[in-house]
Design a protein around this motif. Structure first.
Motif, mmCIF file in Angstrom:
data_model
loop_
_atom_site.group_PDB
_atom_site.id
_atom_site.type_symbol
_atom_site.label_atom_id
_atom_site.label_comp_id
_atom_site.label_asym_id
_atom_site.label_seq_id
_atom_site.Cartn_x
_atom_site.Cartn_y
_atom_site.Cartn_z
ATOM 1 N N VAL A 91 -3.925 17.393 -10.573
ATOM 2 C CA VAL A 91 -4.478 17.157 -8.982
ATOM 3 C C VAL A 91 -5.736 16.007 -9.256
ATOM 4 N N ILE A 92 -6.813 16.373 -10.174
ATOM 5 C CA ILE A 92 -7.923 15.486 -10.229
ATOM 6 C C ILE A 92 -7.742 14.296 -10.674
ATOM 7 N N LEU A 93 -6.559 13.820 -11.670
ATOM 8 C CA LEU A 93 -6.332 12.466 -11.974
ATOM 9 C C LEU A 93 -5.565 11.975 -10.887
ATOM 10 N N ALA A 94 -4.578 12.488 -9.974
ATOM 11 C CA ALA A 94 -4.082 11.808 -8.950
ATOM 12 C C ALA A 94 -5.003 11.336 -7.935
ATOM 13 N N ILE B 26 4.665 10.844 -8.199
ATOM 14 C CA ILE B 26 4.643 11.150 -9.539
ATOM 15 C C ILE B 26 3.777 12.410 -9.990
ATOM 16 N N ALA B 27 2.672 12.562 -9.175
ATOM 17 C CA ALA B 27 1.818 13.656 -9.439
ATOM 18 C C ALA B 27 2.812 15.062 -8.824
ATOM 19 N N TRP B 28 3.491 14.975 -7.723
ATOM 20 C CA TRP B 28 4.216 16.130 -7.435
ATOM 21 C C TRP B 28 5.340 16.282 -8.519
ATOM 22 N N GLY B 29 6.048 15.322 -8.849
ATOM 23 C CA GLY B 29 6.900 15.419 -9.871
ATOM 24 C C GLY B 29 6.330 16.162 -11.055
ATOM 25 N N GLU C 39 0.820 -1.134 -0.043
ATOM 26 C CA GLU C 39 -0.016 -0.056 -0.076
ATOM 27 C C GLU C 39 0.824 1.326 -0.043
ATOM 28 N N VAL C 40 1.898 1.296 0.724
ATOM 29 C CA VAL C 40 2.857 2.485 0.793
ATOM 30 C C VAL C 40 3.532 2.664 -0.647
ATOM 31 N N ARG C 41 3.906 1.723 -0.999
ATOM 32 C CA ARG C 41 4.580 1.554 -2.280
ATOM 33 C C ARG C 41 3.508 2.219 -3.409
ATOM 34 N N ARG C 42 2.481 1.751 -3.471
ATOM 35 C CA ARG C 42 1.300 2.197 -4.385
ATOM 36 C C ARG C 42 1.025 3.722 -4.258
ATOM 37 N N PHE C 43 0.707 3.763 -3.239
ATOM 38 C CA PHE C 43 0.212 5.319 -2.864
ATOM 39 C C PHE C 43 1.215 6.403 -2.946
#
Length: 383
Positions: free
Chosen positions: A155-158, A113-116, A103-107
């Motif tokens: 943001v919406i997609l993430a 990725i969104a932050w990048g 879970e930690v790895r997935r979230f």
């Protein structure tokens, strides 16, 4: 899987010191931390040299991308390491759920990725709005609008991806959004009006950041500092911030003096009636002076003509345009033009007119006939 990968690495150590078999998971955890630290050091070493190499060339997309994702990728290494530690703890009786590492790895991967991507959008916006020789600068207002739209999409997609990963049905959320959108629309109609007003400002572009705008319908005048989705901030000339809801621009007229090509000089100059015989030459000389003036745009309308017979003056009109649109420089040019006009009038022996009244007094008291004017005509002059 992790234990199978580490077993060949740690096997020589356990064979040499069998007592360490009792501390197998602790050693595995320490090994994970050491590997993560080494990967972080290597990643920093490689990226620093790569960025240094790219900076010697003209800034392009690859450098912007590398600078933007460098910190998120470094954090991603530690997130993966943390997930591996959680898996080790969960397999050895620690108070950690079995799927915590996954879970930690997935979230963590989704959020990083969104932050990048957000960092890359911000870097690209800053790069293309900075003036630089040899590169065309992108309009700041357009860049701001595109960046805001892209950030909103990311943001919406993430958010939807995180919800889907958490087991929440996205289709149900979208269906609820379609039904609830009607109620939200009625409750937030002013907010939506401002949002679409801001969208129209971005699309129609009646003004942009840095423009001087004014409205003849409202007491709005100043320099645009920021165009948001709800409000536009305008700095008035007395340095006060003015916050205007974007919906206002849909119902008022907006004047943008920053986009004018020239500034106009429009004046009436009056000379005395006693100098009527000199007016034509004065007008001709003023016209020639304007045509030869280096700051007057002769390709625009230029009018210098006797315009009217005033109560106490002969008025000629001066109508012309300056090449500059800068406020301070325009007034300096206007002052120079007006002083030259004064010099031309004085060079012909003429004078400026001022309000004058001539009073003719009947000659009954002087013994003359009522219809005969006295020898002296009293002339009262006053400014």
């Amino acid at each position: 899987m992790l234990e199978q990968l580490l077993k060949p690495i740690l096997a020589p150590l356990f064979n040499q010191w069998p007592a360490l078999n009792e501390y197998g998971w602790q050693i595995a955890a320490m090994t994970v931390v050491l590997i993560v630290w080494l990967l972080t050091v290597m990643f920093n070493w490689v990226t620093v040299r790569l960025i240094r190499h790219l900076s010697q060339k003209a800034p392009v997309w690859d450098e912007l991308l590398l600078q933007s994702i460098r910190t998120p990728l470094r954090l991603l290494i530690w997130v993966i390491g943390l997930s591996l530690l959680l898996e080790i703890f969960s397999r050895n009786g620690m108070a950690v759920s079995v799927g915590a590492g996954t879970e930690v790895r997935r979230f963590g991967a989704i959020l990083i990725i969104a932050w990048g991507v957000l960092r890359f959008i911000n870097s690209a916006e800053a790069f293309f709005t900075q003036p630089e020789r040899g590169r065309k600068q992108v309009d700041r207002t357009t860049a701001d609008a595109v960046a805001k739209l892209l950030r909103l999409i990311v943001v919406i997609l993430a958010g939807l991806t995180v919800l889907q990963s958490a087991g929440i049905s996205i289709s149900g959320i979208l269906a609820f959004g379609g039904i609830g959108g009607i109620a939200v629309g009625f409750a937030a109609k002013d907010l939506l009006a401002n949002f679409f007003g801001g969208l129209m400002v971005y699309l129609d572009r009646p003004f942009r950041v840095g423009d001087w705008v004014r409205s003849p319908d409202k007491e709005i005048e100043g320099t645009v500092e920021h165009i948001g989705w709800r409000l536009t901030r305008i700095r008035t000339f007395d340095q006060r911030p003015l916050y205007v809801p974007n919906a206002t621009f849909a119902s008022i007229s907006v004047e943008n003096p920053s986009r004018m090509r020239n500034r106009r000089i429009y004046e009436h100059v009056g000379v005395r009636y006693d100098d009527a015989d000199k007016v034509k030459q004065i007008v001709d000389d003023v016209r020639e002076m304007l045509k030869a003036h280096p700051e007057i745009d002769i390709h625009q309308t230029l009018i210098v003509h006797l315009n009217r017979f005033g109560p106490s003056s002969l008025d000629f009109m001066v109508y012309t345009f300056t090449k500059t649109t800068q406020w301070v420089k325009y007034h300096a040019i206007k002052q120079d033009v007006m002083l030259r006009i004064a010099d031309i009038i004085f060079s012909h022996g003429a004078e400026f007119a001022f309000p004058t009244q001539t009073l003719h007094i009947a000659g009954t008291e002087s013994g003359l006939e009522p219809n005969v004017l006295p020898e002296g005509v009293a002339e009262l002059q006053g400014r």
